[in-house]
Design a protein around this motif. Structure first.
Motif, PDB file in Angstrom:
ATOM      1  N   GLU A 100      -9.406  11.891  -9.452  1.00 26.11           N
ATOM      2  CA  GLU A 100      -7.938  11.898  -9.530  1.00 26.11           C
ATOM      3  C   GLU A 100      -7.406  13.232  -9.981  1.00 26.11           C
ATOM      4  O   GLU A 100      -6.362  13.696  -9.515  1.00 26.11           O
ATOM      5  N   ALA A 123      -3.953   8.709   5.961  1.00 28.57           N
ATOM      6  CA  ALA A 123      -4.655   9.546   5.003  1.00 28.57           C
ATOM      7  C   ALA A 123      -5.553  10.458   5.809  1.00 28.57           C
ATOM      8  O   ALA A 123      -5.809  10.208   6.981  1.00 28.57           O
ATOM      9  N   GLU A 160      -0.266  14.331   3.532  1.00 29.95           N
ATOM     10  CA  GLU A 160       0.146  14.127   2.140  1.00 29.95           C
ATOM     11  C   GLU A 160      -0.949  13.528   1.291  1.00 29.95           C
ATOM     12  O   GLU A 160      -1.008  13.750   0.094  1.00 29.95           O
ATOM     13  N   VAL A 161      -1.789  12.731   1.911  1.00 34.13           N
ATOM     14  CA  VAL A 161      -2.888  12.101   1.166  1.00 34.13           C
ATOM     15  C   VAL A 161      -4.187  12.495   1.837  1.00 34.13           C
ATOM     16  O   VAL A 161      -4.691  11.783   2.698  1.00 34.13           O
ATOM     17  N   GLY A 204      -6.818  15.416  -7.246  1.00 38.49           N
ATOM     18  CA  GLY A 204      -5.803  15.030  -6.278  1.00 38.49           C
ATOM     19  C   GLY A 204      -6.197  13.892  -5.357  1.00 38.49           C
ATOM     20  O   GLY A 204      -5.451  13.525  -4.449  1.00 38.49           O
ATOM     21  N   VAL A 205      -7.365  13.306  -5.585  1.00 40.13           N
ATOM     22  CA  VAL A 205      -7.769  12.162  -4.761  1.00 40.13           C
ATOM     23  C   VAL A 205      -6.911  10.966  -5.147  1.00 40.13           C
ATOM     24  O   VAL A 205      -6.655  10.728  -6.324  1.00 40.13           O
ATOM     25  N   VAL A 206      -6.444  10.223  -4.141  1.00 39.66           N
ATOM     26  CA  VAL A 206      -5.652   9.028  -4.427  1.00 39.66           C
ATOM     27  C   VAL A 206      -6.595   7.842  -4.475  1.00 39.66           C
ATOM     28  O   VAL A 206      -7.274   7.538  -3.501  1.00 39.66           O
ATOM     29  N   LEU A 208      -6.923   3.910  -4.707  1.00 30.15           N
ATOM     30  CA  LEU A 208      -6.144   2.685  -4.546  1.00 30.15           C
ATOM     31  C   LEU A 208      -6.967   1.534  -5.093  1.00 30.15           C
ATOM     32  O   LEU A 208      -7.831   0.984  -4.408  1.00 30.15           O
ATOM     33  N   SER A 209      -6.715   1.186  -6.344  1.00 27.21           N
ATOM     34  CA  SER A 209      -7.455   0.073  -6.932  1.00 27.21           C
ATOM     35  C   SER A 209      -6.845  -1.241  -6.487  1.00 27.21           C
ATOM     36  O   SER A 209      -5.749  -1.276  -5.936  1.00 27.21           O
ATOM     37  N   ALA A 246      -8.280   9.376   0.323  1.00 24.48           N
ATOM     38  CA  ALA A 246      -7.925   8.114  -0.328  1.00 24.48           C
ATOM     39  C   ALA A 246      -9.201   7.302  -0.532  1.00 24.48           C
ATOM     40  O   ALA A 246     -10.014   7.170   0.376  1.00 24.48           O
ATOM     41  N   LYS A 274       2.838   8.100  -6.918  1.00 18.35           N
ATOM     42  CA  LYS A 274       2.543   9.367  -7.584  1.00 18.35           C
ATOM     43  C   LYS A 274       3.613  10.405  -7.338  1.00 18.35           C
ATOM     44  O   LYS A 274       3.751  11.356  -8.099  1.00 18.35           O
ATOM     45  N   ARG A 275       4.356  10.246  -6.249  1.00 18.31           N
ATOM     46  CA  ARG A 275       5.323  11.289  -5.926  1.00 18.31           C
ATOM     47  C   ARG A 275       6.666  11.066  -6.609  1.00 18.31           C
ATOM     48  O   ARG A 275       7.529  11.917  -6.568  1.00 18.31           O
ATOM     49  N   ILE A 321       2.185   1.889  -3.435  1.00 21.97           N
ATOM     50  CA  ILE A 321       1.161   2.402  -4.342  1.00 21.97           C
ATOM     51  C   ILE A 321       0.911   3.872  -4.071  1.00 21.97           C
ATOM     52  O   ILE A 321       0.824   4.695  -4.974  1.00 21.97           O
ATOM     53  N   MET A 322       0.806   4.203  -2.789  1.00 25.89           N
ATOM     54  CA  MET A 322       0.503   5.588  -2.465  1.00 25.89           C
ATOM     55  C   MET A 322       1.681   6.491  -2.753  1.00 25.89           C
ATOM     56  O   MET A 322       1.518   7.662  -3.083  1.00 25.89           O
ATOM     57  N   LEU A 335       0.841  -1.197   0.000  1.00 17.79           N
ATOM     58  CA  LEU A 335       0.000   0.000   0.000  1.00 17.79           C
ATOM     59  C   LEU A 335       0.874   1.244   0.000  1.00 17.79           C
ATOM     60  O   LEU A 335       0.614   2.222  -0.695  1.00 17.79           O
TER      61      LEU A 335
END
Lengths: 260, 328, 565
Positions: C155, C32, C66-67, C158-160, C162-163, C70, A194-195, A190-191, A187
């Protein structure tokens, strides 16, 4: 020493009836064979026998290919490069290989890894084209890579059995799915994907000759798409007497020279 | 003047069957274009004069023989490129398989020609060649024309029949192989190592596949005996692999392997689409199932509604007897 | 002796298994701002609304880290596991994205005409369209496509997303929801870790939204844990859907009732079909039936195949080709079955998971989206005060909205149909005409699993699949894009040795042929049989949870991959 991956994006398969070109506007997923390529790169880095500076994922495709690159990064690539340009749409395998090679020339990789077979039937070929343009040795269908004294001993399954081939770096290697079991991304990875750095390059950025890519630059053109020849309906035997049935089967096989 | 070049693979003094098929096809196509077919071979001492001349009986008018490493693609690209630079050839044909793809694609890049792959048929049209190939998982067929020349055609494995007729002997010409710098950086360490007795199912010409209708794992004995008699391998459906009756390496279908042998004999297999997509490209499909409504009968070439436990052993015996009879 | 699924439940203890306090060490913790479980209309609307609100409040954005937002989606990507009719009311999309012109919406536009038919085996009697079936102004929509579109917009904000990430546990500490734990990947058939095993992680968030859809896994556990389940047990309908390319455009929204369902109360077969245009070239059609039917041989998939042989439907599909297939359950307990509270400290529950579906009108998409937006607004307000412990303003917003109003009016309309089609229809009609006032009161819903089943003769009427108009289940599973790993662990909890009635019930009910009856293992009056499962066929419709088993989330990425449903 740089190790580069070249995942190429495979999309929903649809033929646009007007242009007879594969419609790649659908969802793009990381070509399953390329996950093996990234895994191979990761294992080489983790194995320690080869000094791996960086793993870079490169793909050529539309906007949606960015997701492919993020997946590649979540699987372990350090950064990615997205080659995208309207002028690349409709490129055939040679145009694609040439375009990727131009980007790769700018990166000067020590090793280029690809998944050997893409869903849309461009089997085992992009690697050979890329290698030709980069003037590097190339091998496809590789199912085992062992670094030995800075060279790579590769096993692959060819027409007559398993070949073991020694390759000097830099080289282009296409791997088969038997080479490894790709890991699942965590996880966190994955997160964090993007960075990581993502460079976007156009035809101009990559010094690609526009005349050699895209639909216009393709050296083949699909002139017709037809349904496959309808198979003639087969024969059906209802078995009442197995000896007689077997005799009929044997006759049928012999007629078609299927009995050695 | 040759119009079509064909790469011919060999090993241990024998030419590869798919390559021979390509030679025959090249001869036929060249005639259609008003030219000739020529073969390119790369190898060592086993490429004797007689062996090379024999390609004439398959349709090659000339053979360009190079002394160089076997089984590697890039030296072959160098060889063919040399021939093409010297004499004009319009098309290059490959009989598929790993090397066919590697050499063909690399060559296309070298000479700037178009390349088609997995070709199942080639047409002569208006003094040009058009390649025909299946697309979209065999659900459609595309005709592909070349923009300019030369054109590279890489066929599907064994797409062309081998017909040896004619007593023509090809003219053998030795050509010096000039390797490009990168072609020297690959070295064959060990070639053609056979591992285990299993036939790789993707390469087998004949497959006898077993499904749930076998009843239990022992049913695979019947399959392997028949496979042996036919000179082929054994394959399995997902259901029986799940049940542990046969290993996953032999699984055919959506989540297994895709094969296209000359003969696929399905015993006790219903023919659900998840399995069908893995074998629908087989040239001849024979099915044995006791359920007359099994979907497999809708796409088999020969279907037998009956008890496989009775039919398989008898079929095996009949084939072995027949062979014994012929050889005797 | 009657056989009811409720008598043969597997041993699952949702509270112990699916609720836990956070336990990962700090350095492994992932954070998050707001975690949204479910990348469907409710979850994505919540995400988009929240990002709009946060954009205007940079200090809050910083606080969320940062997130900030999510979204966890268990399917291959958002949209891949969404399925619905659908004729969507446009109010929610208009409210969410007022600057987007309806012509740019990912829908097929409004459809002016409609028709309702009472079917017999050969005829179709046109009925005057009852008010719930009037769809003027509503947009024909593929919810799978809507999901993809909303995800892209999310997206872009800016939404993350997670598929391939399933949420398997709800993290609760001191009565406050702290986040979720994601599922493991890379386990084998028996649960053993494989070479590429990757353990799930704890995602800690300041607020969590459960937007899991029908049969929400964590939702069920949360309702129990916080004691906020509804008055009535929730119940479900099962819908099986196909998308077809057609030669002749369909110019109206079509609904059918009657054949092939049997009207007598004894069978308790309630439901009907829909056929909606999707632009000029495609139609969506499907059959919905309540899971409280009694004949163990009832199969919604086969009833849909049967329906297609009717001249009316055949005519619509003539010259066409099936493009897609799928199935999903719809909660139909309505008003009385909705949770008594839609929130708990740190938690909001929105959409189908909270039962926000209006069955008579077959509407739920816009409720889900509105609820997602309300949750975003409530969470935003709460976080501005520094804590998301009190999210009661979410409940308030829902209660003051059309969701509450419309569901209240329809609150007793589904229940009467256990009295059969004619009597049920008359009662429901009366309710409709009086805005829910007559015959008032609280008609109780019954849990689907307590309905007893018998083995009837229904299967006689199912057509033999011809592969062109009618299809078998396995080729339909193939058309759903399902490529679940063969050796994945079994995600379905169910007893495998049960009475024959129950085994046949499951075998027929499941649209994906997961359950098969093998030989009887004991004999006699109370004979039990063995049921074998093929969990890799499962398209996660949820029907098994309504009828004696329990669907838990499969490994992330497994299951169907819907494009146009």
């Amino acid at each position: 020493m740089l190790v580069k991956d070249v995942p190429d994006a495979a999309a929903q398969k649809r033929i646009d009836p007007q242009t007879h070109r594969l419609d790649r506007s659908g969802e793009t997923n990381l070509n399953p064979f390329d996950t093996h390529a990234i895994e191979a790169a990761m294992q080489m880095r983790e194995g320690g026998a080869l000094d791996v500076d960086e793993i870079v994922a490169i793909t050529m495709g539309p906007e949606s290919a960015v997701r492919t690159l993020q997946k590649a990064v979540s699987l372990g690539a350090d950064r990615s490069i997205h080659l995208t340009d309207a002028g690349l749409v409709g490129s055939d395998v040679c145009a694609t290989g040439y375009a990727l090679a131009q980007v790769l020339k700018q990166e000067r990789p020590g090793l280029v890894l690809l998944g050997q077979q893409s869903d849309d039937g461009e089997c085992y070929t992009v690697g050979a084209v890329v290698a030709e343009h980069l003037q590097m040795p190339s091998l496809t269908q590789v199912i085992k890579i062992t670094p030995v004294d800075g060279r790579l001993h590769c096993e692959r399954q060819a027409e007559y059995g398993y070949d073991t081939v020694e390759v000097e770096l830099p080289a282009v290697i296409s791997v088969g799915d038997a080479i490894n079991e790709p890991r699942y991304p965590s996880l966190k990875a994955i997160m964090g994907a993007k960075r990581k750095q993502l460079d976007t390059r156009s035809i101009a950025d990559a010094a690609i000759d526009p005349g050699r890519v895209g639909a216009a630059g393709s050296r083949t053109v699909v002139v017709a798409v037809k349904p496959p020849l309808a198979k003639e309906p087969g024969e059906i035997i209802e078995d009442d007497d197995s000896d007689a049935t077997v005799a009929r089967i044997v006759a049928w096989l012999e007629q078609r020279k299927l009995i050695p | 003047m040759s119009s079509i070049l064909v790469y011919v693979l060999h090993h241990d003094g024998e030419f590869n069957k798919s390559s021979l098929g390509a030679v025959c096809e090249a001869g036929r196509l060249a005639a259609g274009l008003g030219g000739q077919a020529a073969a390119v071979v790369v190898g060592g001492d086993d490429l004797s004069d007689d062996l090379c001349r024999s390609l004439g009986s398959y349709g090659a008018a000339r053979v360009y023989r190079f002394r160089g490493p076997e089984g590697l693609a890039q030296p072959a690209i160098d060889a063919i490129a040399t021939v093409m630079a010297r004499d004009s050839h319009r098309y290059v044909l490959f009989g598929g398989g790993l090397l066919g793809f590697e050499i063909g694609a690399g060559l296309a890049a070298r000479v700037g020609g178009g390349v088609t792959m997995e070709v199942t048929q080639v047409l002569v049209r208006d003094d040009r060649l058009v390649a025909v190939r299946p697309i979209l998982q065999d659900s459609a067929v595309a005709e592909i024309d070349y923009v300019g020349e030369p054109g590279v055609i890489i066929a599907r494995l064994n797409a062309f029949a081998v017909t040896s007729g004619g007593d023509g002997a090809a003219v053998v010409e030795d050509v010096e192989l000039e390797l490009s710098a990168w072609s020297t950086r690959t070295r064959m360490v060990r070639r053609g190592e056979r591992r285990g007795a299993e036939i790789k199912i993707e390469d087998a010409d004949v497959l006898v596949a077993g499904g749930r209708g076998l009843g239990n794992a022992a049913g695979f004995d019947l399959c392997s005996q028949l496979a042996k008699a036919l000179g082929g391998g054994v394959a399995a459906t997902r259901a029986v692999v799940d049940a542990g009756w046969y290993p996953y390496s032999a699984q055919i279908g959506q989540t297994g392997k895709t094969v296209a042998p000359k003969l696929y004999l399905a015993a006790g297999i219903s023919g659900a689409i998840q399995h069908k997509v893995g074998m629908q490209g087989s040239e001849h499909i024979v099915a044995i199932n006791k359920d007359p409504n099994a979907p497999i009968f809708e796409f088999s070439d020969l279907g037998i509604v009956g008890d496989l436990n009775k039919i398989l052993p008898k079929l095996t015996a009949a084939i072995e007897d027949g062979r014994g009879g012929r050889e005797g | 002796m009657t056989v009811a699924p409720a008598d043969h439940l597997p041993s699952v203890k949702p509270e112990q298994e699916f609720i836990a306090p956070p336990s990962d060490p700090d350095e492994e913790r992932i954070e998050a701002g707001v975690a949204i479980v479910g990348g469907g209309p409710a979850g994505l609307s919540c995400a988009i609304r929240l990002s709009q609100l946060i954009a205007a409040e940079p200090r809050l954005a910083e606080l969320l880290g940062e997130v900030p937002i999510a979204v966890l989606e268990k399917g291959p990507r958002p949209g891949a596991q969404l399925l619905s009719g659908a004729m969507m009311s446009p109010s929610a999309l208009a409210r969410l994205l007022p600057d987007v012109d309806p012509s740019e919406w990912p829908t097929y536009g409004p459809v002016d005409r409609d028709a309702v038919y009472l079917m017999t085996s050969r005829r179709a009697l046109r009925l005057p369209t009852p008010p719930p079936f009037r769809n003027h102004g509503n947009h024909a929509t593929s919810v799978a496509r809507l999901g993809r579109w909303l995800a892209a917009r999310a997206e872009a904000e800016g939404v993350v997303i997670l598929s391939e990430t399933a949420a398997t546990k709800l993290l609760v500490a001191d009565g406050v929801v702290r986040g979720v734990r994601t599922g493991d990947r890379g386990r084998g058939r028996e649960g053993e870790p494989l070479a590429n095993f990757q353990a799930g992680s704890e995602l800690i968030a300041r607020a969590t939204v459960l937007a899991e859809g029908s049969q929400g896994h964590l939702t069920g556990a949360a309702l129990r844990h916080f004691g906020i389940a509804g008055d009535d047990p929730q119940r479900w309908e099962l819908g099986v859907k196909e998308v077809w390319r057609v030669a002749q455009p369909l110019d109206r929204v079509v609904h059918t009732i009657g054949w092939p369902l049997r009207a007598r109360a004894r069978y308790r077969e309630f439901g009907g079909a829909w056929i909606y245009p999707m632009g000029e070239q495609k139609v969506s059609l499907g059959f919905v039936a309540g899971l409280d039917y009694r004949d163990a041989r009832f199969s919604v998939h086969d009833v849909l195949q049967q329906l297609k042989t009717h001249p009316l439907v055949r005519g619509i599909l003539a010259g066409g080709e099936r493009l897609a297939w799928g199935a999903k359950t719809i909660p139909s307990g309505g008003y009385w079955a909705m949770p008594s509270k839609l929130w708990a400290p740190g938690l909001c529950i929105a959409g189908d998971g909270a039962g926000m579906v209006n069955v008579p009108r077959l509407k739920g998409l816009h409720y889900a989206m509105h609820a997602g937006m309300f949750a975003a607004e409530a969470i935003f307000d709460a976080l501005k005060t520094g804590s998301a412990d009190d999210l009661s303003s979410y409940q308030q917003r829902v209660e003051e909205s059309l969701i509450e109003d419309e569901l209240y009016r329809a609150r007793n309309m589904r229940q009467p149909f256990r009295k059969g089609l004619v009597l049920g229809g008359a009662i429901a009609g009366a309710m409709q005409a009086t805005g829910g006032r007559l015959p008032g009161g609280h008609w109780r819903s019954e849990d689907d699993a307590v309905v007893d089943v018998f083995i009837g003769k229904r299967a006689r009427d199912y057509p033999k699949p011809d592969g062109k108009l009618t299809f078998d289940k396995l080729s339909s599973v193939f058309a759903s894009g399902n490529v679940t790993r063969d050796d994945a662990p079994n995600h379905i909890r169910v007893r495998t040795r049960v009475p024959l009635e129950l085994a046949l019930l499951w075998q027929n009910m499941c649209p994906a042929q997961v359950y098969e009856v093998t030989a009887a293992s004991t004999t006699g009056r109370d004979a039990l049989v063995d049921v074998t499962l093929t969990p890799s066929n499962c398209i996660q419709c949820g029907a098994i949870t309504a009828k004696g088993g329990r669907l838990t989330p499969a490994e992330g990425g497994d299951g169907p991959n819907y494009q146009e449903t």
